[in-house]
Design a protein around this motif. Structure first.
Motif, short mmCIF file in Angstrom:
data_model
loop_
_atom_site.label_atom_id
_atom_site.label_comp_id
_atom_site.label_asym_id
_atom_site.label_seq_id
_atom_site.Cartn_x
_atom_site.Cartn_y
_atom_site.Cartn_z
N TYR A 75 0.85 -1.18 0.00
CA TYR A 75 0.00 0.00 0.00
C TYR A 75 0.90 1.24 0.00
N GLN A 97 0.85 5.27 1.32
CA GLN A 97 0.13 6.20 2.20
C GLN A 97 0.74 7.59 2.08
N GLY A 114 -1.49 12.39 5.73
CA GLY A 114 -2.86 12.75 6.06
C GLY A 114 -3.93 11.93 5.37
N GLN A 115 -3.51 10.88 4.68
CA GLN A 115 -4.45 10.04 3.95
C GLN A 115 -4.40 8.61 4.47
N GLY A 116 -5.42 7.82 4.12
CA GLY A 116 -5.38 6.41 4.43
C GLY A 116 -4.53 5.67 3.40
N PRO A 117 -4.07 4.47 3.73
CA PRO A 117 -3.30 3.69 2.76
C PRO A 117 -4.12 3.39 1.51
N PHE A 144 -4.21 0.81 -1.94
CA PHE A 144 -3.74 -0.47 -2.46
C PHE A 144 -2.87 -0.30 -3.69
N LEU A 171 3.75 0.87 2.66
CA LEU A 171 3.41 -0.10 3.68
C LEU A 171 3.26 -1.49 3.07
#
Lengths: 113, 116
Positions: B35, B37, B40-43, B45, B91
């Motif tokens: 992933y 990231q 300030g954002q979500g991971p 895909f 990640l």
């Protein structure tokens, strides 16, 4: 396309002040809704999986609930060590991929002593 | 037990250089994910492996991104001719085999990539 919206973006609580974080989602065929905790400079740490509406999971001061459109993470009597970003993610069946997680932007929780 | 291990933790590269990021999944985990990231954002895909097979690379941003897992364990994410927009935390996550009731993905602490 799966979508996840978390609110609020940030939340400040006093120690002992209970509250809830919201995760609204749209997904084609929910296979699972996941809550993670992320500390600064760290990867997301798994908290809960919820599979169907009505399901609830608890762990210490945290309780996660699920409906057909949203999930709540309830925090009871929080402590400063609960301060973190809480991420919500869904797995659906769209496009034949039943494994990828779609995340929201997270809620930054700060608990003051 | 040992969790997902990623190296290096931090990587600084000049624009145009190639970089390689390593992931050691939890022992016995069949599924491996990468992933990206942004701050300030979500991971988001990038790609998915089941054992050594790359079953989904639909999230890779461009053909400069390449991932492999040749022996079904350690994985490497390679970025060629890096650009500033590649700066992010990368990640890696692993899980037991996906199936009827998906197992949770367990994440490493990521590699923070900065492109100058």
């Amino acid at each position: 396309e799966d979508q996840v919206t978390q609110s609020p973006e940030a939340l400040r609580l006093q120690e002992g002040e209970s509250s809830s974080l919201n995760c609204s989602y749209t997904v084609s065929g929910l296979r699972g809704l996941f809550w993670y905790r992320q500390d600064p400079g760290k990867g997301p740490e798994f908290l809960f999986t919820l599979y169907s509406a009505g399901e609830e999971k608890e762990k210490e001061r945290l309780k996660a609930t699920l409906t057909k459109k949203e999930s709540f993470l309830h925090i009871t009597a929080p402590k400063p060590e609960d301060s973190a970003t809480y991420l919500c993610a869904v797995q659906g069946n769209s496009g034949g991929s039943n494994y990828k997680l779609t995340f929201g932007k997270g809620t930054l929780l700060t608990v003051n002593p | 037990g040992a969790g997902v291990s990623q190296s290096p933790r931090y990587k600084v590269a000049k624009r145009g250089q190639d970089v390689a990021l390593r992931c050691d999944p939890i022992s016995g985990h069949v599924s491996l994910f990468w992933y990206q990231q942004a701050l300030g954002q979500g991971p988001e895909f990038l790609t998915y492996f089941q054992n050594e097979a790359q079953l989904d690379k639909s999230g890779l941003p461009s053909d400069r991104f390449f991932a492999e897992r040749p022996e079904g364990s350690v994985s490497t994410l390679k970025i060629q001719r890096t650009q500033q927009e590649d700066s992010a935390v990368y990640l890696c996550a692993s899980s037991l085999a996906t199936g009827k009731r998906n197992q949770p993905q367990h994440f490493g602490d990521g590699t923070r990539l900065s492109i100058l």
